[in-house]
Design an enzyme around this catalytic site. Structure first.
Site, PDB file in Angstrom:
ATOM      1  N   GLU A 280       0.835  -1.224   0.000  1.00 49.78           N
ATOM      2  CA  GLU A 280       0.000   0.000   0.000  1.00 49.78           C
ATOM      3  C   GLU A 280       0.858   1.257   0.000  1.00 49.78           C
ATOM      4  O   GLU A 280       0.791   2.061   0.936  1.00 49.78           O
ATOM      5  CB  GLU A 280      -0.895   0.011   1.255  1.00 49.78           C
ATOM      6  CG  GLU A 280      -1.767  -1.212   1.439  1.00 49.78           C
ATOM      7  CD  GLU A 280      -2.364  -1.311   2.860  1.00 49.78           C
ATOM      8  OE1 GLU A 280      -2.050  -0.459   3.720  1.00 49.78           O
ATOM      9  OE2 GLU A 280      -3.139  -2.242   3.096  1.00 49.78           O
ATOM     10  N   PRO A 281       1.670   1.480  -1.018  1.00 52.40           N
ATOM     11  CA  PRO A 281       2.562   2.639  -0.999  1.00 52.40           C
ATOM     12  C   PRO A 281       1.837   3.937  -1.342  1.00 52.40           C
ATOM     13  O   PRO A 281       0.983   3.970  -2.218  1.00 52.40           O
ATOM     14  CB  PRO A 281       3.591   2.308  -2.089  1.00 52.40           C
ATOM     15  CG  PRO A 281       2.865   1.417  -3.034  1.00 52.40           C
ATOM     16  CD  PRO A 281       1.778   0.702  -2.266  1.00 52.40           C
ATOM     17  N   GLY A 282       2.155   4.985  -0.639  1.00 50.22           N
ATOM     18  CA  GLY A 282       1.596   6.303  -0.950  1.00 50.22           C
ATOM     19  C   GLY A 282       2.736   7.243  -1.302  1.00 50.22           C
ATOM     20  O   GLY A 282       2.986   7.558  -2.463  1.00 50.22           O
ATOM     21  N   ARG A 283       3.467   7.632  -0.262  1.00 51.05           N
ATOM     22  CA  ARG A 283       4.534   8.610  -0.414  1.00 51.05           C
ATOM     23  C   ARG A 283       5.555   8.243  -1.497  1.00 51.05           C
ATOM     24  O   ARG A 283       5.968   9.087  -2.276  1.00 51.05           O
ATOM     25  CB  ARG A 283       5.261   8.748   0.934  1.00 51.05           C
ATOM     26  CG  ARG A 283       6.228   9.901   0.980  1.00 51.05           C
ATOM     27  CD  ARG A 283       7.083   9.875   2.249  1.00 51.05           C
ATOM     28  NE  ARG A 283       6.382   9.504   3.443  1.00 51.05           N
ATOM     29  CZ  ARG A 283       5.924  10.356   4.363  1.00 51.05           C
ATOM     30  NH1 ARG A 283       6.115  11.642   4.209  1.00 51.05           N
ATOM     31  NH2 ARG A 283       5.292   9.910   5.438  1.00 51.05           N
ATOM     32  N   ARG A 319       3.203  19.633   6.900  1.00 53.52           N
ATOM     33  CA  ARG A 319       4.231  18.721   7.407  1.00 53.52           C
ATOM     34  C   ARG A 319       5.322  19.400   8.239  1.00 53.52           C
ATOM     35  O   ARG A 319       5.681  18.902   9.297  1.00 53.52           O
ATOM     36  CB  ARG A 319       4.862  17.912   6.263  1.00 53.52           C
ATOM     37  CG  ARG A 319       3.843  17.125   5.422  1.00 53.52           C
ATOM     38  CD  ARG A 319       4.476  16.120   4.474  1.00 53.52           C
ATOM     39  NE  ARG A 319       5.116  15.055   5.198  1.00 53.52           N
ATOM     40  CZ  ARG A 319       6.413  14.957   5.388  1.00 53.52           C
ATOM     41  NH1 ARG A 319       7.239  15.833   4.850  1.00 53.52           N
ATOM     42  NH2 ARG A 319       6.912  13.981   6.103  1.00 53.52           N
ATOM     43  N   CYS A 349      -1.342  33.181  11.466  1.00 48.68           N
ATOM     44  CA  CYS A 349      -1.014  33.720  12.789  1.00 48.68           C
ATOM     45  C   CYS A 349      -0.705  32.628  13.796  1.00 48.68           C
ATOM     46  O   CYS A 349      -1.474  32.376  14.722  1.00 48.68           O
ATOM     47  CB  CYS A 349      -2.161  34.597  13.260  1.00 48.68           C
ATOM     48  SG  CYS A 349      -2.465  35.893  12.072  1.00 48.68           S
TER      49      CYS A 349
HETATM   50  N1  LLP Z   1      -1.521   1.987   4.403  1.00 52.90           N
HETATM   51  C1  LLP Z   1      -2.030   2.441   5.574  1.00 52.90           C
HETATM   52  C2  LLP Z   1      -2.971   1.623   6.319  1.00 52.90           C
HETATM   53  C3  LLP Z   1      -1.646   3.722   6.027  1.00 52.90           C
HETATM   54  O1  LLP Z   1      -2.149   4.162   7.179  1.00 52.90           O
HETATM   55  C4  LLP Z   1      -0.732   4.493   5.278  1.00 52.90           C
HETATM   56  C5  LLP Z   1      -0.315   5.820   5.727  1.00 52.90           C
HETATM   57  C6  LLP Z   1      -0.253   3.968   4.063  1.00 52.90           C
HETATM   58  C7  LLP Z   1      -0.665   2.708   3.661  1.00 52.90           C
HETATM   59  C8  LLP Z   1       0.696   4.716   3.163  1.00 52.90           C
HETATM   60  O2  LLP Z   1       1.920   4.966   3.748  1.00 52.90           O
HETATM   61  P1  LLP Z   1       3.099   5.640   2.892  1.00 52.90           P
HETATM   62  O3  LLP Z   1       3.544   4.646   1.837  1.00 52.90           O
HETATM   63  O4  LLP Z   1       2.587   6.869   2.288  1.00 52.90           O
HETATM   64  O5  LLP Z   1       4.147   5.891   3.899  1.00 52.90           O
HETATM   65  N2  LLP Z   1       0.921  12.605   7.025  1.00 52.90           N
HETATM   66  C9  LLP Z   1       2.153  11.885   7.306  1.00 52.90           C
HETATM   67  C10 LLP Z   1       2.088  10.444   6.851  1.00 52.90           C
HETATM   68  C11 LLP Z   1       0.919   9.681   7.451  1.00 52.90           C
HETATM   69  C12 LLP Z   1       0.824   8.267   6.941  1.00 52.90           C
HETATM   70  C13 LLP Z   1      -0.433   7.620   7.371  1.00 52.90           C
HETATM   71  N3  LLP Z   1      -0.654   6.307   6.874  1.00 52.90           N
HETATM   72  C14 LLP Z   1       3.308  12.645   6.655  1.00 52.90           C
HETATM   73  O6  LLP Z   1       3.072  13.657   6.018  1.00 52.90           O
HETATM   74  O7  LLP Z   1       4.456  12.269   6.826  1.00 52.90           O
END
Ligand code: LLP
Length: 427
Positions: A280-283, A319, A349
């Protein structure tokens, strides 16, 4: 523009000016205004391809974590590339469907799913619920029975491993609210196995975000594997293992393992199980594909510090304020001003409203800056604090730049506000 930055894919330097693909940052800011989120389509496509390549011939599904960047155009691009999606709300599911994503490739994570969200997901026919508590499992069962459907489920294991990341984004420790321990997981699988409307098909975990080492992943995979084998011995045969998201990106000088290195190590541990691998990659897909463009409005000499007040703020990019996160801030064109050290701050502010501290920049008022690494958890975490309309978003491909979200108008901010009669009439 200084030249010591490690430029992310999709961004580059032409004779000292910053470009996103073949379009200059300055021309984008002029055309679309600032603050402006800019994404490189090529960079997103390449980052996704890296995951695909990392899996090679192994049976797998990549589920992009929608929370990282949920713009419909970006979801559609990823859907076309074959991506599945990890969602954490009914809203994210509706975005995926609106973008033409395939419900059968959607996994639904999160510690608190409402009855309405579960019903929506069951009706859409998602791939799997990543269950995080006994109460949730009971609710899914009740709704599935009422709708006369079978709900595919996975249990989110909390493996109690330290992801070694910021404590706000670490999720795999006992003290975190996420997942359940192995004992509870077994109880949930038994209950699901015995139910006529629940179908245990997978197992998942997610231990945190912005991980820069493979070891925490391997540790949690070890726990997942043990549980899979234990369940097999009890006649419960799962089809997939979902190792969650979390692979970090380079914001500054982090050494981040490649997708291939991560998947190789996971496959070393899991191939013998012959299960489908999910992630489940996001970042790691969108993070470095985006930048936030912002203009310097005021240069201000404080007694102890020098400030560059820019037109983007913590409401646009949270962030730095929330996690003290460091993101590269750079001039988009040579300006000739003497490089000096600034705190780059927004107009909101709050003392916590900064984008970067102690940054060396050669700038004068009116110059354009770019905050790099802003493609993930940038726009999606933005707000209207201080009644600031949210930024526009632009997707660049080669020489083309397309608006994928219009800049919000001030009227949009109070569109849902109401004046009750006594207040309106002043009685
Ligand atoms: N799967 C689940 C269940 C998650 O909770 C998350 C992210 C991901 C996948 C994706 O993770 P990634 O590959 O993006 O690391 N707002 C924070 C990051 C919060 C991540 C929350 N969960 C930031 O800006 O660093």
């Amino acid at each position: 523009m200084s030249h010591h930055y490690n430029m992310p894919n999709g961004f580059g330097d032409r004779e000292g000016s910053l470009f996103c693909e073949a379009v200059s940052a300055d021309s984008l800011a002029q055309r679309f205004g600032t603050p402006l989120y800019v994404y490189s389509q090529t960079a997103i496509t390449e980052a996704f391809a890296e995951w695909t390549k990392a899996f090679g011939v192994a049976d797998h599904l990549i589920c992009f974590a929608v929370k990282a960047n949920s713009n419909i155009a970006i979801l559609k691009l990823l859907a076309r590339l074959g991506s599945g999606f990890d969602i954490v709300s009914g809203g994210e599911l509706q975005r995926v469907l609106a973008a033409g994503g395939d419900a059968a490739k959607v996994v639904f994570s999160g510690v608190g799913k409402s009855g309405a969200e579960i019903e929506l997901a069951l009706t859409a026919g998602i791939r799997c619920f990543n269950v995080e508590s006994a109460s949730e499992l009971a609710l899914i069962e009740e709704i599935a029975r009422r709708l006369n459907k079978v709900a595919p489920i996975s249990v989110r294991l909390n493996p109690d491993v330290d992801a070694k990341t910021h404590h706000y984004i670490s999720t795999g420790l006992k003290e975190n609210k996420f997942g359940v321990n192995a004992e509870i997981a077994k109880t949930l699988y038994r209950a699901a196995h015995e139910s006529d409307v629940l179908l245990p098909i997978g197992i998942d975990c997610h231990i945190g975000s912005q991980l820069t080492e493979i070891e925490p992943f391997s540790d949690s995979v070890k726990h997942l594997k043990n549980l899979v084998l234990d369940l097999r011995s009890r006649g419960i045969n799962l089809q997939h293992i979902d190792i969650g998201g979390g692979l970090g990106i380079q914001y500054r000088d982090e050494e981040v393992p490649s997708a291939k290195a991560l998947i190789d190590s996971v496959r070393d541990q899991l191939d013998e199980l012959s299960m489908e691998l999910m992630i489940e990659p996001g970042r790691s897909i969108v993070g470095n594909a985006g930048a936030l463009l912002t203009r310097v409005m005021v240069i201000k000499e404080g007694e102890k510090k020098r400030f560059a007040v820019v037109d983007a703020a913590m409401n646009d990019l949270l962030r730095p304020a929330l996690y003290s996160a460091w993101q590269t801030i750079m001039e988009t064109a040579p300006c000739g001003a003497e490089p000096r050290v600034y705190d780059v701050v927004g107009p909101v502010c709050e003392t916590g409203d900064f984008l970067g501290k102690d940054r060396k920049l050669g700038i004068t008022e009116g110059d354009l800056l770019a905050v790099l690494g802003a493609g993930a958890y940038g726009f999606t975490m933005s707000s209207n604090y201080n009644s600031r309309p949210r930024a526009a978003e632009v997707l660049v491909s080669g020489t083309d730049a397309h608006v994928i979200r219009k800049r919000e108008r001030v009227e949009d901010l109070w569109a849902n506000e109401c004046l009750p009669e006594p207040i309106a009439s002043g009685s």
